[in-house]
Design a protein around this motif. Structure first.
Motif, short mmCIF file in Angstrom:
data_model
loop_
_atom_site.label_atom_id
_atom_site.label_comp_id
_atom_site.label_asym_id
_atom_site.label_seq_id
_atom_site.Cartn_x
_atom_site.Cartn_y
_atom_site.Cartn_z
N PHE A 175 0.86 -1.19 0.00
CA PHE A 175 0.00 0.00 0.00
C PHE A 175 0.89 1.23 0.00
CE2 PHE A 175 0.43 -1.61 4.36
CZ PHE A 175 1.07 -0.54 4.98
N GLU A 176 0.31 2.37 -0.29
CA GLU A 176 1.06 3.63 -0.27
C GLU A 176 1.50 3.93 1.16
OE1 GLU A 176 0.00 8.32 -0.70
OE2 GLU A 176 -0.84 6.97 -2.24
N PRO A 177 2.78 4.24 1.38
CA PRO A 177 3.27 4.50 2.74
C PRO A 177 2.43 5.55 3.46
CG PRO A 177 5.09 4.38 1.20
CD PRO A 177 3.84 4.34 0.37
N GLY A 178 2.10 5.23 4.71
CA GLY A 178 1.36 6.16 5.55
C GLY A 178 -0.14 6.04 5.48
N THR A 179 -0.66 5.18 4.59
CA THR A 179 -2.11 5.07 4.44
C THR A 179 -2.71 3.92 5.22
OG1 THR A 179 -1.89 3.71 2.44
CG2 THR A 179 -2.02 6.10 2.15
N GLU A 180 -1.89 2.94 5.62
CA GLU A 180 -2.38 1.79 6.37
C GLU A 180 -1.32 1.38 7.40
OE1 GLU A 180 -3.83 -1.60 4.24
OE2 GLU A 180 -4.47 -0.41 2.52
N VAL A 181 -1.73 0.47 8.27
CA VAL A 181 -0.80 -0.16 9.20
C VAL A 181 -0.78 -1.64 8.88
CG1 VAL A 181 -0.16 -0.49 11.61
CG2 VAL A 181 -1.55 1.48 10.96
N LEU A 182 0.41 -2.19 8.73
CA LEU A 182 0.55 -3.62 8.47
C LEU A 182 1.86 -4.08 9.09
CD1 LEU A 182 -0.57 -6.18 7.11
CD2 LEU A 182 0.75 -5.55 5.08
N TYR A 183 1.76 -4.87 10.14
CA TYR A 183 2.94 -5.33 10.86
C TYR A 183 3.81 -6.19 9.96
CZ TYR A 183 5.65 -7.57 14.58
OH TYR A 183 6.67 -8.03 15.39
N GLY A 184 5.13 -5.98 10.01
CA GLY A 184 6.04 -6.77 9.20
C GLY A 184 7.45 -6.71 9.75
N ASN A 185 8.30 -7.59 9.27
CA ASN A 185 9.66 -7.71 9.77
C ASN A 185 10.70 -7.00 8.91
OD1 ASN A 185 9.36 -9.49 12.16
ND2 ASN A 185 8.48 -10.87 10.65
N ALA A 186 10.43 -6.83 7.63
CA ALA A 186 11.42 -6.22 6.74
C ALA A 186 11.82 -4.83 7.24
CB ALA A 186 10.86 -6.13 5.32
N PHE A 446 -6.19 -5.61 16.20
CA PHE A 446 -5.42 -4.62 16.96
C PHE A 446 -5.14 -3.37 16.16
CE2 PHE A 446 -1.22 -2.79 17.79
CZ PHE A 446 -1.32 -2.46 19.13
N TRP A 447 -4.92 -3.54 14.85
CA TRP A 447 -4.51 -2.41 14.02
C TRP A 447 -5.72 -1.58 13.60
CZ3 TRP A 447 0.47 -2.10 14.57
CH2 TRP A 447 1.20 -3.27 14.80
N PRO A 448 -5.54 -0.27 13.43
CA PRO A 448 -6.69 0.58 13.10
C PRO A 448 -7.19 0.44 11.68
CG PRO A 448 -4.67 1.88 13.17
CD PRO A 448 -4.31 0.52 13.68
N THR A 449 -6.42 -0.21 10.79
CA THR A 449 -6.85 -0.37 9.41
C THR A 449 -7.82 -1.54 9.30
OG1 THR A 449 -4.75 0.51 8.59
CG2 THR A 449 -6.11 -0.73 7.03
N THR A 450 -9.06 -1.27 8.91
CA THR A 450 -10.07 -2.31 8.74
C THR A 450 -9.87 -3.00 7.39
OG1 THR A 450 -11.65 -1.08 10.08
CG2 THR A 450 -12.54 -2.78 8.62
N ARG A 451 -9.98 -4.33 7.39
CA ARG A 451 -9.88 -5.09 6.14
C ARG A 451 -11.29 -5.50 5.72
NH1 ARG A 451 -7.02 -9.25 9.22
NH2 ARG A 451 -6.77 -10.56 7.38
N ASN A 452 -11.63 -5.22 4.47
CA ASN A 452 -12.97 -5.48 3.97
C ASN A 452 -12.97 -6.63 2.97
OD1 ASN A 452 -14.30 -3.23 5.34
ND2 ASN A 452 -13.08 -1.93 4.00
N PHE A 453 -13.99 -7.48 3.07
CA PHE A 453 -14.11 -8.67 2.25
C PHE A 453 -15.52 -8.77 1.69
CE2 PHE A 453 -10.72 -9.42 5.19
CZ PHE A 453 -9.83 -10.29 4.59
N ILE A 454 -15.64 -9.51 0.58
CA ILE A 454 -16.95 -9.85 0.04
C ILE A 454 -17.00 -11.37 -0.12
CG2 ILE A 454 -17.37 -7.66 -1.13
CD1 ILE A 454 -16.40 -8.96 -3.72
#
Length: 562
Positions: A175-186, A446-454
């Motif tokens: 995603f574009e930096p700063g628009t979401e939160v996604l935990y990662g190790n890199a 935990f993260w504020p970014t909601t993931r949406n599915f259909i």
């Protein structure tokens, strides 16, 4: 660090670290609290099982420490409070603090472009800053999954150079930096590179000199060589199919995201530093305990390698860890000046749950019951929600089934509890899975970014239709080719040095397997022209279809150059 931040940080720590707040805790502590803790860990108090070490401190004074189970099953060595564990992702806060120390000295800024220090990385459309890395708002694909999809096996040695090789080839981000939160190790592996290139010292040398020695953390160090030997090590284990245990330890020779070894006693010293700022000062401690923010101002709930979510009405600073057979958790309640550290060496031990239960014992009188109560729903209402859901946002697929009277994620034992208005919580967690009519699902964890599915309603491909997907697919981003074939009525994908992965159809061009979701893409003519691999931490890694169909017998795995 800006003067304004220094002043506000000082005030933050002054308000959250007042010793006067510790008195009510002492007055409400159960007299049998140590016995209650022993009961929590009794399942692992065995000479034939891996186990845990647990430590609890109050206002910097050790209240209880004990080991349960075995540190070394092969040599009958028990876990003790001095056993040395891989603390996995708890490592991140020390990497972040190192960046903070360098920031404090004016040697770098969190607003700096990562390519200022790691020019090997590609120039993405949007700049990725050190702050984006620290707060998991960077959008980088997960390093371990990239190496996996490039052919690394789980027990292969991986180095910093390997991670940089994979990251330097990526043309896409999640995603574009700063628009979401996604935990990662890199991100944290890159921050370790920054520490070395700015300070002239490896992360191990820097943290030894600047953090561990000043705090008397004599049993703590970042491992730089997977063959290194050191005393009192607790080995990591996972259960073996059919019974028994197998060794499960990381062979990585890079650090920053993980690879720190420590004891409960040393980590409790560090937790106290997060209160009194003996190393770094109060302003830097406050900086580490301050949430990052998205571009729109939303707080991420993550500071300098620290989770900042509360627990049962109390402020809490924490982090968990999972690496091989190690499961770890550290909790700090700043207002009550109570810290809990749980280090476990069995892959099926819920270290985080155990740590919170210990906190319940010590601080239960100060806590609230915040878990939403269950509501009653007819089985027919719940079972109707089972199915496969796809996210246009992330290209992930989640699979839900109705099993043993409850809705569950396929392959995950935790039952979903209905809490009203179409919402469910997994077990006793505060996460919310909300279903909306007629096909929508949103997931808030935990993260504020909601993931949406259909919900997927496309028809399953027939056995004859599967042939259209067969062929070879090439990913330039990983310098790897994937062979897709039909095996026993299902698609299967194989790539060099890895076992074949069977894919389950979930509707249309969507499939799932152990590598995540696989979505085949089509040209305007309708023919299959590529595939994308996606999971929680890696989105839409593309492989282009090569001309013609290729039999699995012709796909000879080439040795992987490392």
């Amino acid at each position: 660090m800006p003067r304004k931040l220094l002043v506000s940080s000082f005030l933050f720590v002054a308000l959250t670290c007042a010793p006067a707040l510790a008195a009510p805790v002492a007055a409400t502590l159960p007299r049998d609290r140590h016995k209650q803790v022993d009961v929590l860990f009794s399942q692992w108090n065995s000479k034939t099982l891996p186990g845990c070490a647990v430590g609890i401190s109050r206002d910097g004074v050790l209240d209880y420490a004990r080991g349960y189970g075995m540190a070394d099953l092969e040599h009958d060595v028990p876990v003790t409070p001095r056993s040395v564990f891989s603390i996995a992702s708890i490592s991140k806060q020390f990497t972040a603090f190192s960046i903070g120390l360098l920031t404090q000295e004016g040697k770098l800024s969190l607003d700096d472009d990562i390519r200022k220090y790691v020019p090997e990385l590609p120039a993405y459309e949007k700049t990725i800053t050190l702050a984006h890395l620290m707060h998991h708002t960077n959008g980088l694909r997960e390093q371990g999954q990239l190496l996996n999809l490039a052919g690394w096996r789980g027990d292969d040695v991986s180095t910093e150079a390997d991670v940089l090789w994979a990251l330097s080839r990526q043309r896409g981000v999640n995603f574009e930096p700063g628009t979401e939160v996604l935990y990662g190790n890199a991100a944290y592996t890159l921050l370790a590179v920054v520490v070395r290139r700015v300070s002239g010292q490896s992360l191990r040398a820097f943290t030894d000199e600047r953090i561990f020695k000043p705090l008397g953390m004599a049993d703590t160090h970042f491992r730089e060589d997977h063959t290194e030997l050191f005393s009192r090590r607790a080995w990591g284990y996972t259960s073996r199919e059919g019974g028994g245990w197998r060794l499960s330890v990381s062979n990585s020779d890079h650090s920053g995201a993980s690879n720190l070894f420590s004891t409960i006693g040393d980590l409790l010293k560090w937790e106290q530093n997060l209160l009194d700022g003996r190393v770094g000062g109060q302003a830097l401690v406050a900086w580490a305990r301050t949430s990052g923010r998205l571009n729109d101002g939303t707080a991420t709930g993550y500071g300098g390698g620290l989770r900042l979510a509360g627990y049962r009405g109390l402020d809490m600073v924490s982090h968990d860890g999972m690496d091989g057979g190690y499961r770890t958790e550290s909790l700090l309640f700043p207002a009550q000046r109570v810290a809990v550290v749980t280090l476990c060496n069995g892959g099926n031990i819920e270290a985080g749950e155990l740590a919170r239960k210990v906190a319940d014992v010590y601080l239960g009188a100060h806590m609230k019951d915040e878990v939403p109560p269950a509501v009653k729903l007819a089985d027919a209402q719940v079972s109707a929600l089972a199915g496969d859901y796809w996210s246009p946002q992330t290209d992930e697929v989640v699979r839900l089934e109705f099993k043993d009277g409850a809705l569950r994620q396929v392959g995950v034992p935790t039952a979903f509890v209905p809490i009203g208005n179409g919402a469910f919580r997994p077990g006793e967690s505060m996460h919310v899975w909300r279903f909306s009519s007629p096909r929508g699902l949103s997931i808030q964890d935990f993260w504020p970014t909601t993931r949406n599915f259909i919900r997927l309603t496309e028809p399953m491909p027939s056995a004859s239709a599967l042939a259209a997907f067969v062929g070879q697919y090439r990913s330039d981003e990983l310098d790897t080719s994937y062979t897709v074939r039909v095996a026993d009525g299902k698609l299967a994908v194989r790539w060099p040095r890895r076992d074949e992965v069977v894919l389950d159809a979930v509707g249309g061009d969507h499939f799932v397997g152990s590598l995540g979701a696989v979505t085949f893409t089509r040209a305007t003519s309708g023919g299959i022209n590529g595939l994308m691999i996606s999971n929680r931490r890696l989105r839409r890694l593309r492989a282009e279809r090569l001309g013609g169909e290729v039999s699995i017998d012709r796909a000879i795995p080439a040795p992987l150059s490392q």
